[in-house]
Scaffold this active site. Structure first.
Site, PDB file in Angstrom:
ATOM      1  N   LEU A  97       0.822  -1.209   0.000  1.00 58.01           N
ATOM      2  CA  LEU A  97       0.000   0.000   0.000  1.00 58.01           C
ATOM      3  C   LEU A  97       0.854   1.257   0.000  1.00 58.01           C
ATOM      4  O   LEU A  97       0.470   2.272  -0.584  1.00 58.01           O
ATOM      5  CB  LEU A  97      -0.957  -0.004   1.190  1.00 58.01           C
ATOM      6  CG  LEU A  97      -1.971  -1.155   1.201  1.00 58.01           C
ATOM      7  CD1 LEU A  97      -2.972  -1.000   2.331  1.00 58.01           C
ATOM      8  CD2 LEU A  97      -2.701  -1.237  -0.144  1.00 58.01           C
ATOM      9  N   ASP A  98       2.004   1.228   0.641  1.00 58.21           N
ATOM     10  CA  ASP A  98       2.939   2.353   0.553  1.00 58.21           C
ATOM     11  C   ASP A  98       3.309   2.611  -0.900  1.00 58.21           C
ATOM     12  O   ASP A  98       3.202   3.732  -1.410  1.00 58.21           O
ATOM     13  CB  ASP A  98       4.216   2.056   1.347  1.00 58.21           C
ATOM     14  CG  ASP A  98       4.064   2.306   2.838  1.00 58.21           C
ATOM     15  OD1 ASP A  98       3.257   3.173   3.212  1.00 58.21           O
ATOM     16  OD2 ASP A  98       4.747   1.638   3.616  1.00 58.21           O
TER      17      ASP A  98
END
Length: 404
Positions: A167-168
């Protein structure tokens, strides 16, 4: 050859993984990244081990092609330097908690007054609205909130996050797409704008199939390990020495698999004659396939399956991927000159442009390596720079890992 974003200047005050991953994308595409870091410590990822010659590998991975300046943003003179940078910049990127940038005098409305054409990107954990907007959140936290951890792993297995910063780095991609879109709009109209994205939005978007499945059936998605909700056989099957990943999504591929395994009678087996029936009887099929695969090694089976056009691969270790012939053939690894690390290589961006390619031109910077040079280009003379250094408003040096 100049990259497509050559001539674009980005002021980057991000830290950790998400924001620096975003600006790495822009950097590889040719943008001039001015990476603003905190005194003494710098980007948090500098301290994320393991370390390679004193450099955190997280930092090494996502901070190439950037110039580092250390500024104390708590000092008024430090914020003035940011304002001077913004006057000459095209893009500003931050990944602070909700409203922190505004409290520091670095919010969009403030910077828009200084440079009305600025493209300002805010990359947060949960977005700018809603009950969770003020929460801090790292990749794993957002994975849990977006439902990813809840469906990750095999049925009955322990809770496990996806073991990469999915997700980063996913939100970094969306942020980069948003910025490039805003720059295109600016080129046509002269108008800057605010770009926002978040880890949570990325996670919710990526579980979209599973959400629609729940809306359609009312049934919670099950953990499938390496398998697939909609297809069978699909997943990891153990050969004599290692698992083999096999993906069968239609009857034609299932026929080819049966031919390779010497089990053409499965084609008329009522349990396996259609994909929905194979999904219903996936466990019976898994056991039957693994009984056959035990006769050969993973590499032997993958060779046979590939020859028949059946999607398959040995489940590889990271050490195998690093040395993989395919990665070498498509030039995934780029050698970069580093002052302390010999044979330093980094993975390139996973796309290629035939005319204006992305490039890795320089190694990740030392903390504050470019402070004096950046200030000089802004018009600060040597006496002023020395004054700022003496006050601790800026720094020009690298703090060793053991001192962090």
């Amino acid at each position: 050859m100049a990259g497509p974003l050559s001539g674009i200047t980005v002021v980057d005050i991000t830290t950790n993984i998400s924001g620096p991953s975003l600006t790495m994308i822009l950097a590889d595409l040719g943008a001039n990244i001015i990476k603003v870091e905190r005194p003494d410590i710098g980007d948090d990822s500098r301290g994320m081990g393991p370390f390679w010659k004193g450099e955190g590998v997280y930092f090494l991975h996502i901070n190439r092609n950037k110039n580092s300046i250390v500024i104390d943003l708590k000092q008024e003179e430090g914020r003035k330097i940011i304002y001077d940078l913004v006057k000459q910049a095209d893009v500003f990127v931050e990944n602070f908690r909700y409203k922190k940038a505004e409290k520091m005098g670095l919010g969009y409305e403030k910077l828009k007054q200084i440079n009305p054409a600025i493209v300002y990107c805010s990359l947060s954990a949960y977005g700018q609205e809603g009950p969770l907007r003020e929460r801090s959140g790292y990749d794993a936290i957002a994975q849990a909130d977006a439902g990813i951890i809840g469906i990750n792993g095999a049925e009955g297995s322990e809770i496990a996050r996806v073991p990469i910063s999915v997700l980063d780095q996913g939100s970094a991609m969306w942020g980069a797409i948003g910025i490039i879109s805003a720059l295109y709009h600016k080129e046509k109209t002269g108008e800057g704008q605010l770009v926002t994205t978040s880890l949570y939005e990325t996670g919710v978007f990526w579980v979209g199939y599973h959400m629609l499945s729940w809306l359609a059936t009312g049934q919670e998605p099950k953990k499938n390990g390496a398998g697939h909700t909609a297809f069978a056989p699909y997943g990891a099957f153990f050969a004599s020495d290692a698992p083999v990943m096999i993906g069968i999504s239609n009857n034609s591929l299932f026929k080819r698999l049966c031919q390779v395994l010497g089990k053409e009678e499965w084609l008329t087996d009522v349990r396996f004659e259609t994909n929905p029936k194979r999904v219903e009887h996936r466990e019976n099929l898994r056991v039957a396939i693994e009984n056959i695969l035990q006769a050969k090694t993973a590499d032997e089976w993958v060779s046979l399956l590939a020859e028949a056009g059946v999607p398959s691969s040995k489940v590889k270790k990271i050490s195998e991927v690093v040395q993989d012939e395919q990665a070498e053939a498509i030039n995934m690894w780029k050698s970069v000159s580093h002052s302390e690390i010999e044979n330093f290589k980094l993975p390139r961006l996973p796309f290629e442009l035939s005319v204006s390619p992305a490039e890795i031109k320089q190694a990740p910077p030392k903390l504050g390596e470019n402070t004096k040079n950046i200030l000089s280009k802004l018009g600060y003379d040597n006496s002023k720079i020395e004054e700022l250094l003496a006050k601790g408003t800026v720094q020009n040096g690298w703090q060793k890992a053991e001192n962090r």
